[in-house]
Enzyme design. Structure first.
Site, PDB file in Angstrom:
ATOM      1  N   GLU A   1       4.345  -2.753  -2.287  1.00  0.00           N
ATOM      2  CA  GLU A   1       4.971  -1.943  -1.240  1.00  0.00           C
ATOM      3  C   GLU A   1       6.346  -2.518  -0.916  1.00  0.00           C
ATOM      4  OE1 GLU A   1       2.995  -2.473   2.528  1.00  0.00           O
ATOM      5  OE2 GLU A   1       3.885  -0.646   3.355  1.00  0.00           O
TER       6      GLU A   1
ATOM      7  N   TYR B   1      19.754   1.248   6.835  1.00  0.00           N
ATOM      8  CA  TYR B   1      19.415   1.261   5.403  1.00  0.00           C
ATOM      9  C   TYR B   1      20.576   0.850   4.483  1.00  0.00           C
ATOM     10  CZ  TYR B   1      15.377   3.724   7.259  1.00  0.00           C
ATOM     11  OH  TYR B   1      14.250   4.047   7.978  1.00  0.00           O
TER      12      TYR B   1
ATOM     13  N   ARG C   1      22.326   8.062   5.053  1.00  0.00           N
ATOM     14  CA  ARG C   1      21.298   8.055   6.082  1.00  0.00           C
ATOM     15  C   ARG C   1      21.313   6.743   6.884  1.00  0.00           C
ATOM     16  NH1 ARG C   1      15.017   6.763   4.693  1.00  0.00           N
ATOM     17  NH2 ARG C   1      14.258   7.395   6.738  1.00  0.00           N
TER      18      ARG C   1
ATOM     19  N   SER D   1      14.111  -1.644   5.314  1.00  0.00           N
ATOM     20  CA  SER D   1      14.286  -2.201   6.664  1.00  0.00           C
ATOM     21  C   SER D   1      13.063  -3.051   7.027  1.00  0.00           C
ATOM     22  CB  SER D   1      14.453  -1.065   7.680  1.00  0.00           C
ATOM     23  OG  SER D   1      13.243  -0.319   7.772  1.00  0.00           O
TER      24      SER D   1
ATOM     25  N   HIS E   1       9.776  -1.950   1.677  1.00  0.00           N
ATOM     26  CA  HIS E   1      10.541  -1.283   2.731  1.00  0.00           C
ATOM     27  C   HIS E   1      11.903  -1.938   2.828  1.00  0.00           C
ATOM     28  CE1 HIS E   1       7.211   1.136   3.876  1.00  0.00           C
ATOM     29  NE2 HIS E   1       6.453   0.059   3.866  1.00  0.00           N
TER      30      HIS E   1
ATOM     31  N   ARG F   1      10.428  -2.692  14.152  1.00  0.00           N
ATOM     32  CA  ARG F   1      10.875  -1.363  14.583  1.00  0.00           C
ATOM     33  C   ARG F   1       9.814  -0.693  15.475  1.00  0.00           C
ATOM     34  NH1 ARG F   1      13.404   1.833   9.670  1.00  0.00           N
ATOM     35  NH2 ARG F   1      14.032   3.159  11.427  1.00  0.00           N
TER      36      ARG F   1
ATOM     37  N   PRO G   1      10.273  10.340   1.039  1.00  0.00           N
ATOM     38  CA  PRO G   1      11.241  11.246   1.642  1.00  0.00           C
ATOM     39  C   PRO G   1      12.458  10.555   2.253  1.00  0.00           C
ATOM     40  CG  PRO G   1       9.212  11.164   2.936  1.00  0.00           C
ATOM     41  CD  PRO G   1       8.936  10.477   1.638  1.00  0.00           C
ATOM     42  N   ASN G   2      13.586  11.206   2.063  1.00  0.00           N
ATOM     43  CA  ASN G   2      14.878  10.818   2.641  1.00  0.00           C
ATOM     44  C   ASN G   2      15.520   9.613   1.965  1.00  0.00           C
ATOM     45  OD1 ASN G   2      14.852  12.880   4.734  1.00  0.00           O
ATOM     46  ND2 ASN G   2      13.167  11.690   5.618  1.00  0.00           N
TER      47      ASN G   2
ATOM     48  N   ALA H   1       8.565   7.558   5.182  1.00  0.00           N
ATOM     49  CA  ALA H   1       7.797   7.967   6.372  1.00  0.00           C
ATOM     50  C   ALA H   1       6.314   8.174   6.071  1.00  0.00           C
ATOM     51  CB  ALA H   1       8.399   9.239   6.955  1.00  0.00           C
TER      52      ALA H   1
ATOM     53  N   ASN I   1       7.921   2.734  -2.280  1.00  0.00           N
ATOM     54  CA  ASN I   1       8.396   2.827  -0.904  1.00  0.00           C
ATOM     55  C   ASN I   1       8.061   4.248  -0.453  1.00  0.00           C
ATOM     56  OD1 ASN I   1       9.654   3.051   1.515  1.00  0.00           O
ATOM     57  ND2 ASN I   1      11.617   2.188   0.846  1.00  0.00           N
TER      58      ASN I   1
HETATM   59  C1  DQA Z   1      11.342   2.788   5.167  1.00  0.00           C
HETATM   60  C2  DQA Z   1      10.793   2.563   6.569  1.00  0.00           C
HETATM   61  C3  DQA Z   1      10.050   3.789   7.058  1.00  0.00           C
HETATM   62  O1  DQA Z   1       9.522   3.569   8.359  1.00  0.00           O
HETATM   63  C4  DQA Z   1      10.993   4.966   7.111  1.00  0.00           C
HETATM   64  O2  DQA Z   1      10.296   6.142   7.499  1.00  0.00           O
HETATM   65  C5  DQA Z   1      11.740   5.181   5.847  1.00  0.00           C
HETATM   66  C6  DQA Z   1      12.206   4.022   5.088  1.00  0.00           C
HETATM   67  C7  DQA Z   1      12.182   1.597   4.676  1.00  0.00           C
HETATM   68  O3  DQA Z   1      12.423   1.525   3.483  1.00  0.00           O
HETATM   69  O4  DQA Z   1      12.629   0.766   5.488  1.00  0.00           O
HETATM   70  O5  DQA Z   1      12.043   6.312   5.480  1.00  0.00           O
HETATM   71  O6  DQA Z   1      10.248   2.922   4.270  1.00  0.00           O
END
Ligand code: DQA
Length: 143
Positions: A98, A23, A18, A102, A100, A107, A10-11, A77, A74
């Site tokens: 996996e 990001y 965003r 960020s 990410h 965090r 998501p997102n 959330a 990825n």
């Molecule tokens: C994320 C890190 C997650 O905590 C966050 O909810 C995201 C993006 C990242 O790619 O850094 O949506 O997966």
């Protein structure tokens, strides 16, 4: 020809818009182009999918069984909440990496658990969008 699936949660379709301080300013379409270029250069087939819905990600992981040689994921959330995605990755048993964008390790406390990561063989955290290409390269070297 090796065939990999890249899944984004998501997102991540809002990349570029965003929280650019976290990001970056590069959009999701540019990420898709980067991955397509990498696949062309390497003679590898890569399909990319993004959804804001947990069940879509579970469905795509299940459908990857017997079709793909590995998964880059990825879960965004859902990383920190989804036992369903963890179970789906364990169910198909495909090599998974996996990613990410960020550095989640630096965090909030609620980002410190990764359920999906428990079913992944490799983790690339905090390398920005290049992390997706590093993940694909890892799969290519290890599958
Ligand atoms: C994320 C890190 C997650 O905590 C966050 O909810 C995201 C993006 C990242 O790619 O850094 O949506 O997966």
């Amino acid at each position: 020809m090796k065939k990999y699936l890249v899944l984004n949660g998501p997102n991540l379709n809002m990349l570029g818009v965003r929280e650019p301080d976290i990001y970056g300013k590069t959009g999701y379409d540019s990420l898709l182009s980067m991955i397509a270029d990498w696949a062309d250069r390497g003679g590898v087939a890569v399909d990319c999918r993004q959804s804001n819905h947990e069940g879509d990600l579970v469905d795509w992981i299940q459908a990857a069984y017997g079709v793909y040689d590995g998964i880059v994921i990825n879960p965004a959330a859902y990383t920190h909440t989804s036992v369903a995605i963890l179970d789906a990755l364990k169910a198909v048993g495909l090599p998974a990496v996996e990613v990410h964008i960020s550095d989640v390790t630096k965090r909030e406390a609620f980002r410190q658990i990764s359920y999906a990561g428990m079913a992944c063989r490799h983790h690339i955290i905090g390398h920005g969008l290049d992390g997706y290409l590093e993940a694909l390269s890892w799969l290519l070297a290890n599958t």
